[in-house]
Design an enzyme around this catalytic site. Sequence first.
Site, PDB file in Angstrom:
ATOM      1  N   ASP A   1       0.826  -1.206   0.000  1.00 43.70           N
ATOM      2  CA  ASP A   1       0.000   0.000   0.000  1.00 43.70           C
ATOM      3  C   ASP A   1       0.862   1.259   0.000  1.00 43.70           C
ATOM      4  OD1 ASP A   1       0.899  -0.146   2.611  1.00 43.70           O
ATOM      5  OD2 ASP A   1      -1.093  -0.140   3.529  1.00 43.70           O
ATOM      6  N   SER A   2       2.172   1.078  -0.010  1.00 39.19           N
ATOM      7  CA  SER A   2       3.091   2.192  -0.243  1.00 39.19           C
ATOM      8  C   SER A   2       2.833   2.851  -1.591  1.00 39.19           C
ATOM      9  CB  SER A   2       4.541   1.715  -0.163  1.00 39.19           C
ATOM     10  OG  SER A   2       4.739   0.548  -0.946  1.00 39.19           O
TER      11      SER A   2
ATOM     12  N   LYS B   1      -0.968  -9.584   3.556  1.00 44.58           N
ATOM     13  CA  LYS B   1      -0.235  -8.946   4.662  1.00 44.58           C
ATOM     14  C   LYS B   1      -1.147  -7.965   5.391  1.00 44.58           C
ATOM     15  CE  LYS B   1       3.139  -5.799   4.084  1.00 44.58           C
ATOM     16  NZ  LYS B   1       2.740  -4.666   4.975  1.00 44.58           N
TER      17      LYS B   1
ATOM     18  N   GLU C   1      -1.181  -5.335   9.086  1.00 43.69           N
ATOM     19  CA  GLU C   1      -0.319  -4.677  10.055  1.00 43.69           C
ATOM     20  C   GLU C   1      -0.851  -4.807  11.478  1.00 43.69           C
ATOM     21  OE1 GLU C   1       1.225  -1.051   7.123  1.00 43.69           O
ATOM     22  OE2 GLU C   1       0.344  -0.583   9.069  1.00 43.69           O
TER      23      GLU C   1
ATOM     24  N   GLU D   1       9.748  -4.002  10.636  1.00 41.30           N
ATOM     25  CA  GLU D   1      10.182  -2.723  10.065  1.00 41.30           C
ATOM     26  C   GLU D   1      10.673  -1.758  11.132  1.00 41.30           C
ATOM     27  OE1 GLU D   1       8.595   0.850   7.084  1.00 41.30           O
ATOM     28  OE2 GLU D   1       7.348  -0.906   7.464  1.00 41.30           O
TER      29      GLU D   1
END
Length: 281
Positions: free
Chosen positions: A60-61, A128, A130, A197
């Site tokens: 989603d970057s 994925k 978060e 991260e």
Amino acid sequence: MTTTATGTPTAPPAERRPMTLHRLREMHARGEKITMLTSYDAMFTRLMDECGVDTILVGDSLGMLVQGHTSTVPVTLDDMVYHTRCVVRGNRHAWIVSDLPFGSYQEGKEQALRSCVALMQAGAQMIKLEGGGWTPETVYFLTERGIPVCAHLGLTPQTVHALGGFRIQGRDQAGADTLRRHASELAQAGAAMMVLELMPSAVASQVQADNPGLMTIGIGAGSGTAGQVLVLHDMLHVTRGKLPRFARNFMAEGGSIEDAIRRYVSEVKGVRFPDESLHGY
């Protein structure tokens, strides 16, 4: 069959097999580092695939790098489905991981399942999401229904405002203990892979040691993880401004994008990237 300059027959190069979750686990078990890069379209995906990248993250970057937003928050599920389809069309061998965007799973496990179905029908092979603490129940619900899950701990961009900005996570003992606890809970819930991260390398290494079967993928988390991921635009130095400390400009060392990607794969596989003295915390 081909021949050398002296006429000696040589065997053709082995055909690369499509990556599977089982093969990724075999790589991890024998200590081979896993390579991952972000991609958002078919052309770059095809190039990465040809260069031997193991896993491709439809991140989603894209909200910042493709759409021009200041964060990943505005990205929608429809956006992720569209870009996943684009990436899948350019791929033959790599394992495709797609992000659940902000707002597509926070309402509960049933919403998360619907969002995963949309991404997997678009061609994603792993999803994925978060965060820790509240997510293990969702991870268990998804994996029990045959959806491979990649968790994401440390700096979680979707909640960057709550974290106080792009800051290193787990610096103090309490923060490190929380990351380790959340990682173990997610692994026990069935997460097969986990992006770690922006955290001290010692913390990331301990997460991997706590959960030996878990495939940890580091970005700004040192070299003690099972693999590495970078944002494509960072490693090609397309991103404007100063690169994050954990990134490396692979374009500076070669004459083409293809060469830069091949160098990245080689440096990760050879455990030469990241260099703790340059890219670690």
